[in-house]
Design a protein around this motif. Structure first.
Motif, PDB file in Angstrom:
ATOM      1  N   PRO A  19      85.089  -4.208  93.167  1.00 27.56           N
ATOM      2  CA  PRO A  19      85.944  -3.654  92.103  1.00 27.56           C
ATOM      3  C   PRO A  19      87.340  -3.255  92.564  1.00 27.56           C
ATOM      4  O   PRO A  19      88.319  -3.485  91.848  1.00 27.56           O
ATOM      5  N   ALA A  20      87.457  -2.652  93.733  1.00 28.34           N
ATOM      6  CA  ALA A  20      88.767  -2.193  94.212  1.00 28.34           C
ATOM      7  C   ALA A  20      89.720  -3.351  94.479  1.00 28.34           C
ATOM      8  O   ALA A  20      90.939  -3.155  94.488  1.00 28.34           O
ATOM      9  N   TYR A  21      89.188  -4.552  94.699  1.00 34.35           N
ATOM     10  CA  TYR A  21      90.015  -5.710  95.011  1.00 34.35           C
ATOM     11  C   TYR A  21      90.326  -6.562  93.783  1.00 34.35           C
ATOM     12  O   TYR A  21      91.200  -7.432  93.831  1.00 34.35           O
ATOM     13  N   GLN A  22      89.610  -6.332  92.682  1.00 33.43           N
ATOM     14  CA  GLN A  22      89.746  -7.196  91.514  1.00 33.43           C
ATOM     15  C   GLN A  22      91.108  -7.042  90.856  1.00 33.43           C
ATOM     16  O   GLN A  22      91.649  -5.948  90.746  1.00 33.43           O
ATOM     17  N   GLY A  23      91.673  -8.171  90.447  1.00 32.20           N
ATOM     18  CA  GLY A  23      92.960  -8.160  89.762  1.00 32.20           C
ATOM     19  C   GLY A  23      94.144  -7.966  90.676  1.00 32.20           C
ATOM     20  O   GLY A  23      95.256  -7.732  90.205  1.00 32.20           O
ATOM     21  N   ASN A  24      93.938  -8.064  91.983  1.00 39.40           N
ATOM     22  CA  ASN A  24      95.031  -7.923  92.948  1.00 39.40           C
ATOM     23  C   ASN A  24      95.315  -9.289  93.563  1.00 39.40           C
ATOM     24  O   ASN A  24      94.543  -9.769  94.394  1.00 39.40           O
ATOM     25  N   PRO A  25      96.409  -9.949  93.159  1.00 38.56           N
ATOM     26  CA  PRO A  25      96.679 -11.310  93.655  1.00 38.56           C
ATOM     27  C   PRO A  25      96.892 -11.380  95.161  1.00 38.56           C
ATOM     28  O   PRO A  25      96.634 -12.419  95.766  1.00 38.56           O
ATOM     29  N   LEU A  26      97.356 -10.288  95.768  1.00 39.17           N
ATOM     30  CA  LEU A  26      97.558 -10.292  97.217  1.00 39.17           C
ATOM     31  C   LEU A  26      96.231 -10.375  97.965  1.00 39.17           C
ATOM     32  O   LEU A  26      96.170 -10.902  99.086  1.00 39.17           O
ATOM     33  N   ILE A  27      95.175  -9.859  97.361  1.00 37.58           N
ATOM     34  CA  ILE A  27      93.846  -9.909  97.967  1.00 37.58           C
ATOM     35  C   ILE A  27      93.098 -11.171  97.536  1.00 37.58           C
ATOM     36  O   ILE A  27      92.455 -11.833  98.357  1.00 37.58           O
ATOM     37  N   GLU A  28      93.194 -11.512  96.258  1.00 39.33           N
ATOM     38  CA  GLU A  28      92.417 -12.640  95.753  1.00 39.33           C
ATOM     39  C   GLU A  28      92.962 -13.988  96.201  1.00 39.33           C
ATOM     40  O   GLU A  28      92.317 -15.016  95.984  1.00 39.33           O
ATOM     41  N   ALA A  29      94.137 -13.998  96.841  1.00 46.84           N
ATOM     42  CA  ALA A  29      94.665 -15.229  97.433  1.00 46.84           C
ATOM     43  C   ALA A  29      94.200 -15.407  98.879  1.00 46.84           C
ATOM     44  O   ALA A  29      94.416 -16.469  99.471  1.00 46.84           O
ATOM     45  N   TYR A  94      96.308  -3.620 100.979  1.00 48.10           N
ATOM     46  CA  TYR A  94      96.842  -4.220  99.750  1.00 48.10           C
ATOM     47  C   TYR A  94      96.387  -3.497  98.482  1.00 48.10           C
ATOM     48  O   TYR A  94      96.979  -3.687  97.419  1.00 48.10           O
ATOM     49  N   VAL A  95      95.337  -2.675  98.596  1.00 44.07           N
ATOM     50  CA  VAL A  95      94.841  -1.967  97.411  1.00 44.07           C
ATOM     51  C   VAL A  95      95.942  -1.098  96.794  1.00 44.07           C
ATOM     52  O   VAL A  95      96.097  -1.038  95.571  1.00 44.07           O
ATOM     53  N   ASP A 103     102.472  -1.029  91.611  1.00 46.19           N
ATOM     54  CA  ASP A 103     102.498  -0.277  92.865  1.00 46.19           C
ATOM     55  C   ASP A 103     103.409  -0.940  93.897  1.00 46.19           C
ATOM     56  O   ASP A 103     104.159  -0.257  94.604  1.00 46.19           O
ATOM     57  N   TRP A 104     103.329  -2.255  93.992  1.00 45.21           N
ATOM     58  CA  TRP A 104     104.152  -2.971  94.972  1.00 45.21           C
ATOM     59  C   TRP A 104     105.637  -2.802  94.642  1.00 45.21           C
ATOM     60  O   TRP A 104     106.452  -2.553  95.531  1.00 45.21           O
ATOM     61  N   ALA A 105     105.996  -2.896  93.370  1.00 45.06           N
ATOM     62  CA  ALA A 105     107.396  -2.732  92.955  1.00 45.06           C
ATOM     63  C   ALA A 105     107.904  -1.333  93.288  1.00 45.06           C
ATOM     64  O   ALA A 105     109.059  -1.163  93.701  1.00 45.06           O
ATOM     65  N   ARG A 106     107.052  -0.323  93.131  1.00 46.84           N
ATOM     66  CA  ARG A 106     107.468   1.038  93.451  1.00 46.84           C
ATOM     67  C   ARG A 106     107.657   1.204  94.960  1.00 46.84           C
ATOM     68  O   ARG A 106     108.566   1.922  95.399  1.00 46.84           O
ATOM     69  N   HIS A 107     106.819   0.542  95.752  1.00 44.25           N
ATOM     70  CA  HIS A 107     107.018   0.556  97.199  1.00 44.25           C
ATOM     71  C   HIS A 107     108.365  -0.087  97.555  1.00 44.25           C
ATOM     72  O   HIS A 107     109.087   0.406  98.429  1.00 44.25           O
ATOM     73  N   ILE A 108     108.688  -1.180  96.880  1.00 41.52           N
ATOM     74  CA  ILE A 108     109.968  -1.862  97.124  1.00 41.52           C
ATOM     75  C   ILE A 108     111.129  -0.948  96.773  1.00 41.52           C
ATOM     76  O   ILE A 108     112.130  -0.853  97.509  1.00 41.52           O
ATOM     77  N   GLN A 109     111.022  -0.252  95.652  1.00 41.82           N
ATOM     78  CA  GLN A 109     112.101   0.634  95.215  1.00 41.82           C
ATOM     79  C   GLN A 109     112.271   1.806  96.173  1.00 41.82           C
ATOM     80  O   GLN A 109     113.400   2.208  96.502  1.00 41.82           O
ATOM     81  N   THR A 131      97.194   3.126 101.069  1.00 40.16           N
ATOM     82  CA  THR A 131      95.777   2.899 101.372  1.00 40.16           C
ATOM     83  C   THR A 131      95.628   2.235 102.740  1.00 40.16           C
ATOM     84  O   THR A 131      94.571   1.686 103.059  1.00 40.16           O
ATOM     85  N   ALA A 132      96.706   2.280 103.526  1.00 41.86           N
ATOM     86  CA  ALA A 132      96.712   1.601 104.822  1.00 41.86           C
ATOM     87  C   ALA A 132      96.018   2.435 105.891  1.00 41.86           C
ATOM     88  O   ALA A 132      95.957   3.663 105.805  1.00 41.86           O
ATOM     89  N   GLN A 133      95.518   1.739 106.902  1.00 43.24           N
ATOM     90  CA  GLN A 133      94.894   2.384 108.054  1.00 43.24           C
ATOM     91  C   GLN A 133      95.540   1.850 109.328  1.00 43.24           C
ATOM     92  O   GLN A 133      96.189   0.812 109.319  1.00 43.24           O
ATOM     93  N   SER A 134      95.340   2.586 110.409  1.00 45.12           N
ATOM     94  CA  SER A 134      95.862   2.138 111.698  1.00 45.12           C
ATOM     95  C   SER A 134      94.728   2.104 112.714  1.00 45.12           C
ATOM     96  O   SER A 134      93.674   2.705 112.504  1.00 45.12           O
ATOM     97  N   MET A 135      94.973   1.417 113.813  1.00 48.47           N
ATOM     98  CA  MET A 135      93.954   1.284 114.844  1.00 48.47           C
ATOM     99  C   MET A 135      94.641   1.017 116.171  1.00 48.47           C
ATOM    100  O   MET A 135      95.697   0.395 116.220  1.00 48.47           O
ATOM    101  N   ALA A 136      94.046   1.507 117.244  1.00 49.16           N
ATOM    102  CA  ALA A 136      94.533   1.210 118.586  1.00 49.16           C
ATOM    103  C   ALA A 136      93.462   0.433 119.334  1.00 49.16           C
ATOM    104  O   ALA A 136      92.279   0.767 119.271  1.00 49.16           O
ATOM    105  N   LEU A 137      93.895  -0.620 120.010  1.00 50.24           N
ATOM    106  CA  LEU A 137      92.998  -1.436 120.824  1.00 50.24           C
ATOM    107  C   LEU A 137      93.471  -1.325 122.267  1.00 50.24           C
ATOM    108  O   LEU A 137      94.502  -1.879 122.641  1.00 50.24           O
ATOM    109  N   ILE A 138      92.735  -0.564 123.058  1.00 51.42           N
ATOM    110  CA  ILE A 138      93.131  -0.274 124.430  1.00 51.42           C
ATOM    111  C   ILE A 138      92.143  -0.918 125.401  1.00 51.42           C
ATOM    112  O   ILE A 138      90.926  -0.798 125.234  1.00 51.42           O
ATOM    113  N   GLY A 139      92.659  -1.620 126.399  1.00 47.70           N
ATOM    114  CA  GLY A 139      91.785  -2.236 127.391  1.00 47.70           C
ATOM    115  C   GLY A 139      92.586  -2.675 128.596  1.00 47.70           C
ATOM    116  O   GLY A 139      93.819  -2.822 128.533  1.00 47.70           O
TER     117      GLY A 139
END
Length: 279
Positions: A19-29, A94-95, A103-109, A131-139
């Motif tokens: 459901p959270a991904y439905q109707g979002n062209p950035l995800i459904e592509a 992308y959510v 939402d994307w247009a408001r981010h652009i503005q 809705t973004a997350q971050s991660m560190a990959l250390i090795g």
């Protein structure tokens, strides 16, 4: 290893069952959500040897073995977890940037406000959320961090073109910290990578040839370009090279990475050796 996707594709939308991904062209592509086993099986390399290789002389056989091993990729159990994280980060980011909800247009503005003011905290629409997350990959150096990341990202096309909106969506972008360790050079590496992904030279010319742009100006422009192309995830490799002194202090570095994730809405993966822990 053979890539399952080409570098640039035309958007083909497939309705999502989540459901959270439905109707979002950035995800459904994006490519469909396969099982991790299927994806990793597609990544698994094959040892291409023939019976004739056994009868080669010692020198030729050594070179043949070396080339075969270089081309071989064996997905390990840790890659399943990494694959899952990357998939969740790209789609989750992308959510909060859905073009069909505004939402994307408001981010652009908001990004335009930051470019005008040079302030990464400047906003016009307060209701925009990330809705973004971050991660560190250390090795340790040489244990396959960069190789694993490269192979897993190859499951995605790097650029998806949306004809209806004339949007070139960049799914992932990987940049390296330069040896001089400055945030300015990191930003310029970002613009070079954008140009390579799109097959242009506009961004590097625009920002590298301007008269002594400030770090704040470059960071604001970088964030706006990332939003304009709906960047899915930014991978910053060799993060241990980033110097606190040349980057304006640890506080500026921290604010920069936090802003990309929490304010701009861009998922970020930091990759480095154990020397990067202090950063």
């Amino acid at each position: 290893m053979q890539n399952s996707q080409s570098h640039r594709v035309i958007a083909v939308y497939q309705p999502s069952t989540i459901p959270a991904y439905q109707g979002n062209p950035l995800i459904e592509a994006l490519p469909p959500l396969n099982s991790f086993v299927d994806d990793l099986s597609a990544l698994k390399g094959k040892l291409r040897c023939t019976p004739d290789d056994i009868h080669q002389n010692g020198v030729d056989r050594a070179h043949s073995i070396c080339r075969v091993i270089d081309d071989f990729f064996q997905p390990l159990s840790q890659y399943i977890q990494l694959h899952e994280r990357i998939s969740l980060m790209i789609r989750g980011g992308y959510v909060g940037r859905n073009p069909d909800t505004g939402d994307w247009a408001r981010h652009i503005q908001n990004g335009y406000e930051r470019v005008l003011s040079g302030d990464l905290k400047a906003i016009k629409f307060t209701e925009v959320y990330s809705t973004a997350q971050s991660m560190a990959l250390i090795g340790c150096s040489g244990n396959g961090k960069t190789t694993a990341m490269k192979q897993l990202l190859s499951l995605y096309p790097q650029v998806i073109y949306h004809p209806d909106t004339n949007l070139e969506q960049i799914i992932y972008l990987k940049i390296d910290c330069s040896h001089d360790g400055s945030l300015k050079e990191l930003c310029l590496n970002f613009f070079r990578a954008i140009d390579r992904a799109l097959g242009t030279s506009n961004y590097e010319k625009q920002y590298s040839m301007s008269k002594r742009p400030s770090i704040e100006t470059l960071l604001a422009a970088m964030a706006q370009v990332a939003n304009a192309h709906a960047l899915g995830v930014l991978i910053i490799d060799e993060i241990q090279h980033l110097s606190r002194s040349r980057s304006g202090g640890s506080e500026k570095m921290l604010n920069f990475f936090v802003t990309l994730v929490n304010t701009i809405g861009l998922p970020v993966i930091l990759v480095g050796t154990p020397r990067a822990r202090e950063i």
